[in-house]
Design a protein around this motif. Structure first.
Motif, PDB file in Angstrom:
ATOM      1  N   GLU A 187       0.815  -1.216   0.000  1.00  0.00           N
ATOM      2  CA  GLU A 187       0.000   0.000   0.000  1.00  0.00           C
ATOM      3  C   GLU A 187       0.849   1.268   0.000  1.00  0.00           C
ATOM      4  O   GLU A 187       0.560   2.220  -0.702  1.00  0.00           O
ATOM      5  CB  GLU A 187      -0.920   0.012   1.231  1.00  0.00           C
ATOM      6  CG  GLU A 187      -2.018  -1.036   1.207  1.00  0.00           C
ATOM      7  CD  GLU A 187      -3.208  -0.618   0.362  1.00  0.00           C
ATOM      8  OE1 GLU A 187      -3.190   0.508  -0.170  1.00  0.00           O
ATOM      9  OE2 GLU A 187      -4.140  -1.425   0.251  1.00  0.00           O
ATOM     10  N   GLU A 188       1.900   1.291   0.820  1.00  0.00           N
ATOM     11  CA  GLU A 188       2.644   2.513   1.069  1.00  0.00           C
ATOM     12  C   GLU A 188       3.878   2.623   0.178  1.00  0.00           C
ATOM     13  O   GLU A 188       4.591   1.637  -0.041  1.00  0.00           O
ATOM     14  CB  GLU A 188       3.069   2.569   2.543  1.00  0.00           C
ATOM     15  CG  GLU A 188       1.907   2.627   3.523  1.00  0.00           C
ATOM     16  CD  GLU A 188       1.156   3.939   3.449  1.00  0.00           C
ATOM     17  OE1 GLU A 188       1.746   4.942   3.015  1.00  0.00           O
ATOM     18  OE2 GLU A 188      -0.028   3.960   3.827  1.00  0.00           O
ATOM     19  N   ASN A 189       4.146   3.858  -0.295  1.00  0.00           N
ATOM     20  CA  ASN A 189       5.315   4.092  -1.139  1.00  0.00           C
ATOM     21  C   ASN A 189       6.631   3.744  -0.446  1.00  0.00           C
ATOM     22  O   ASN A 189       7.536   3.196  -1.095  1.00  0.00           O
ATOM     23  CB  ASN A 189       5.333   5.541  -1.624  1.00  0.00           C
ATOM     24  CG  ASN A 189       4.262   5.811  -2.665  1.00  0.00           C
ATOM     25  OD1 ASN A 189       3.799   4.888  -3.345  1.00  0.00           O
ATOM     26  ND2 ASN A 189       3.855   7.053  -2.797  1.00  0.00           N
ATOM     27  N   PRO A 190       6.824   4.053   0.857  1.00  0.00           N
ATOM     28  CA  PRO A 190       8.080   3.661   1.499  1.00  0.00           C
ATOM     29  C   PRO A 190       8.325   2.154   1.455  1.00  0.00           C
ATOM     30  O   PRO A 190       9.473   1.704   1.337  1.00  0.00           O
ATOM     31  CB  PRO A 190       7.900   4.155   2.942  1.00  0.00           C
ATOM     32  CG  PRO A 190       6.976   5.318   2.824  1.00  0.00           C
ATOM     33  CD  PRO A 190       6.006   4.918   1.740  1.00  0.00           C
ATOM     34  N   THR A 191       7.254   1.354   1.526  1.00  0.00           N
ATOM     35  CA  THR A 191       7.409  -0.094   1.432  1.00  0.00           C
ATOM     36  C   THR A 191       7.825  -0.497   0.025  1.00  0.00           C
ATOM     37  O   THR A 191       8.689  -1.369  -0.162  1.00  0.00           O
ATOM     38  CB  THR A 191       6.101  -0.804   1.815  1.00  0.00           C
ATOM     39  OG1 THR A 191       5.674  -0.344   3.095  1.00  0.00           O
ATOM     40  CG2 THR A 191       6.286  -2.313   1.844  1.00  0.00           C
ATOM     41  N   LEU A 192       7.223   0.138  -0.975  1.00  0.00           N
ATOM     42  CA  LEU A 192       7.614  -0.147  -2.353  1.00  0.00           C
ATOM     43  C   LEU A 192       9.093   0.158  -2.570  1.00  0.00           C
ATOM     44  O   LEU A 192       9.827  -0.624  -3.190  1.00  0.00           O
ATOM     45  CB  LEU A 192       6.766   0.699  -3.319  1.00  0.00           C
ATOM     46  CG  LEU A 192       5.254   0.481  -3.308  1.00  0.00           C
ATOM     47  CD1 LEU A 192       4.576   1.441  -4.274  1.00  0.00           C
ATOM     48  CD2 LEU A 192       4.906  -0.957  -3.662  1.00  0.00           C
ATOM     49  N   ILE A 193       9.537   1.294  -2.049  1.00  0.00           N
ATOM     50  CA  ILE A 193      10.936   1.697  -2.221  1.00  0.00           C
ATOM     51  C   ILE A 193      11.865   0.734  -1.491  1.00  0.00           C
ATOM     52  O   ILE A 193      12.950   0.390  -1.979  1.00  0.00           O
ATOM     53  CB  ILE A 193      11.133   3.145  -1.730  1.00  0.00           C
ATOM     54  CG1 ILE A 193      10.365   4.112  -2.655  1.00  0.00           C
ATOM     55  CG2 ILE A 193      12.610   3.521  -1.695  1.00  0.00           C
ATOM     56  CD1 ILE A 193      10.327   5.534  -2.167  1.00  0.00           C
ATOM     57  N   ALA A 194      11.456   0.252  -0.314  1.00  0.00           N
ATOM     58  CA  ALA A 194      12.272  -0.714   0.426  1.00  0.00           C
ATOM     59  C   ALA A 194      12.425  -2.009  -0.359  1.00  0.00           C
ATOM     60  O   ALA A 194      13.501  -2.633  -0.357  1.00  0.00           O
ATOM     61  CB  ALA A 194      11.646  -0.986   1.793  1.00  0.00           C
ATOM     62  N   LEU A 195      11.368  -2.441  -1.030  1.00  0.00           N
ATOM     63  CA  LEU A 195      11.441  -3.652  -1.850  1.00  0.00           C
ATOM     64  C   LEU A 195      12.371  -3.436  -3.045  1.00  0.00           C
ATOM     65  O   LEU A 195      13.124  -4.343  -3.425  1.00  0.00           O
ATOM     66  CB  LEU A 195      10.040  -4.039  -2.323  1.00  0.00           C
ATOM     67  CG  LEU A 195       9.090  -4.540  -1.220  1.00  0.00           C
ATOM     68  CD1 LEU A 195       7.650  -4.581  -1.735  1.00  0.00           C
ATOM     69  CD2 LEU A 195       9.514  -5.912  -0.731  1.00  0.00           C
ATOM     70  N   VAL A 196      12.333  -2.239  -3.625  1.00  0.00           N
ATOM     71  CA  VAL A 196      13.257  -1.924  -4.724  1.00  0.00           C
ATOM     72  C   VAL A 196      14.689  -1.918  -4.204  1.00  0.00           C
ATOM     73  O   VAL A 196      15.608  -2.439  -4.847  1.00  0.00           O
ATOM     74  CB  VAL A 196      12.901  -0.559  -5.354  1.00  0.00           C
ATOM     75  CG1 VAL A 196      13.967  -0.145  -6.374  1.00  0.00           C
ATOM     76  CG2 VAL A 196      11.529  -0.621  -6.014  1.00  0.00           C
ATOM     77  N   ALA A 197      14.916  -1.323  -3.028  1.00  0.00           N
ATOM     78  CA  ALA A 197      16.258  -1.264  -2.449  1.00  0.00           C
ATOM     79  C   ALA A 197      16.828  -2.657  -2.210  1.00  0.00           C
ATOM     80  O   ALA A 197      18.046  -2.861  -2.279  1.00  0.00           O
ATOM     81  CB  ALA A 197      16.225  -0.475  -1.138  1.00  0.00           C
ATOM     82  N   ALA A 198      15.942  -3.621  -1.944  1.00  0.00           N
ATOM     83  CA  ALA A 198      16.385  -5.008  -1.732  1.00  0.00           C
ATOM     84  C   ALA A 198      16.632  -5.734  -3.048  1.00  0.00           C
ATOM     85  O   ALA A 198      16.970  -6.928  -3.032  1.00  0.00           O
ATOM     86  CB  ALA A 198      15.347  -5.758  -0.901  1.00  0.00           C
ATOM     87  N   GLY A 199      16.454  -5.045  -4.180  1.00  0.00           N
ATOM     88  CA  GLY A 199      16.706  -5.652  -5.482  1.00  0.00           C
ATOM     89  C   GLY A 199      15.617  -6.564  -5.968  1.00  0.00           C
ATOM     90  O   GLY A 199      15.851  -7.425  -6.828  1.00  0.00           O
ATOM     91  N   LEU A 200      14.389  -6.380  -5.448  1.00  0.00           N
ATOM     92  CA  LEU A 200      13.301  -7.312  -5.752  1.00  0.00           C
ATOM     93  C   LEU A 200      12.431  -6.866  -6.918  1.00  0.00           C
ATOM     94  O   LEU A 200      11.455  -7.541  -7.240  1.00  0.00           O
ATOM     95  CB  LEU A 200      12.436  -7.501  -4.504  1.00  0.00           C
ATOM     96  CG  LEU A 200      13.173  -8.094  -3.304  1.00  0.00           C
ATOM     97  CD1 LEU A 200      12.292  -8.088  -2.072  1.00  0.00           C
ATOM     98  CD2 LEU A 200      13.655  -9.495  -3.624  1.00  0.00           C
TER      99      LEU A 200
END
Length: 314
Positions: free
Chosen positions: A228-241
């Motif tokens: 739901e939240e943009n910070p979570t989306l960015i965290a998933l991107v940061a993990a290379g997912l």
């Protein structure tokens, strides 16, 4: 004689769907809302709510009463608007609904500014999805809405609702630092096929935009993670997912290992303030809309020029 506050409680349950949601909107406890409706049932000698699973269902008699309540609340709003207009200063309670990133990135300084300059105004914010919030303002459940739409997904504007443009919010492609797109000056939409995406769930505007855009370019999106939240989306991107499309409003600085790459053409969502036509002359509405527009360049300094987006009359 029917009590207006009890009618307001029934109307809120009709609009929000549950007693709990109505209580949040009214600033009461669920027990207090239930008590108001129970008293209304005794006064009218009519069953208004029936149990349905874990929720409630309005009876036919309740729906008739809700229609009358809506008319009465409109008259009350008109009277309150005239009184506030005569005083000439923003005052009274103003309920505002805004989507998540606007509630985080735009509304805090706006509300603080209003509180300092207009102490007689009691502005209250709720975070609500834009498609739901437009319906809420049309039904009189909230006074003012901050919502958005996209170029290929215009936001319907119900009859009796007016709007003003706040500004345009560009959206960037967010990728891990080692991704092939990292370091590019721009990425065309036709190049987005074959990517693993992290995105908001179905039914959200960002999700619908991504799916429709990729399919129009001949690609079926592979959405591997949803949040739901943009910070979570960015965290998933940061993990290379995966990669994601994230608006700039309320996003904050990107963490190490994540970069933004412009899309060509760049997606832009347009923010609107919406209110009922009957409240147009209310000073609180006019001043809040003016303050929203005044703060927009400060919270979105990289926003580009306005595009050709607009509300779709529904």
């Amino acid at each position: 004689m029917l009590d207006l506050q009890r009618l307001r409680a029934l109307h809120a349950v009709s609009v929000h769907g549950t007693v709990a949601a109505a209580a949040v909107a009214l600033g009461f406890t669920p027990s207090a809302v239930s008590q108001q409706i129970a008293k209304l049932e005794r006064e009218t000698r009519t069953v208004l709510l029936e149990r349905e699973g874990r929720g409630v269902r309005l009876t036919d008699e309740a729906h008739q009463l809700v229609a009358t309540a809506a008319e009465l609340l409109t008259l009350v709003e008109r009277a309150e608007t005239r009184l506030e207009e005569r005083r000439g200063v923003p005052s009274g309670r103003l309920t505002i609904a805004a989507f998540a990133s606007a509630a985080r990135g735009l509304l805090p300084p706006v509300l603080a500014d209003l509180a300092v300059r207009h102490p007689a105004l009691d502005a209250r914010l709720s975070e609500v999805d834009p498609h739901l919030s437009v319906d809420l303002v049309a039904k009189g459940a909230v006074d003012l809405v901050v919502a958005h739409d996209w170029d290929i997904a215009p936001l319907p504007a119900p009859a009796g609702v007016e709007h003003a443009v706040i500004g345009d919010d560009p959206c960037g492609l967010v990728v891990p630092e080692g991704h092939p797109f990292a370091g590019r000056t721009a990425v065309r939409r036709e190049e987005l096929g074959g990517q693993r995406w992290v995105c908001q769930p179905p039914g959200r505007v960002c999700h619908d935009w991504l799916v429709r855009t990729l399919r129009s370019a001949g690609h079926e999106p592979d959405i591997v993670h949803q949040a739901e939240e943009n910070p979570t989306l960015i965290a998933l991107v940061a993990a290379g997912l995966g990669i994601s499309l994230v608006p700039r409003l309320g996003r904050g600085p990107l963490p190490p290992g994540v970069v933004e790459v412009p899309l060509d053409p760049m997606p832009v969502r347009r923010l609107y303030a919406l209110w009922r036509t009957g409240a147009s002359r209310r000073p609180a509405i006019a001043e809040t809309v003016r303050t929203l527009c005044a703060h927009w360049p400060r919270v979105s300094p990289h926003a580009g020029p306005s595009g050709q987006l607009g509300l779709e009359q529904g």
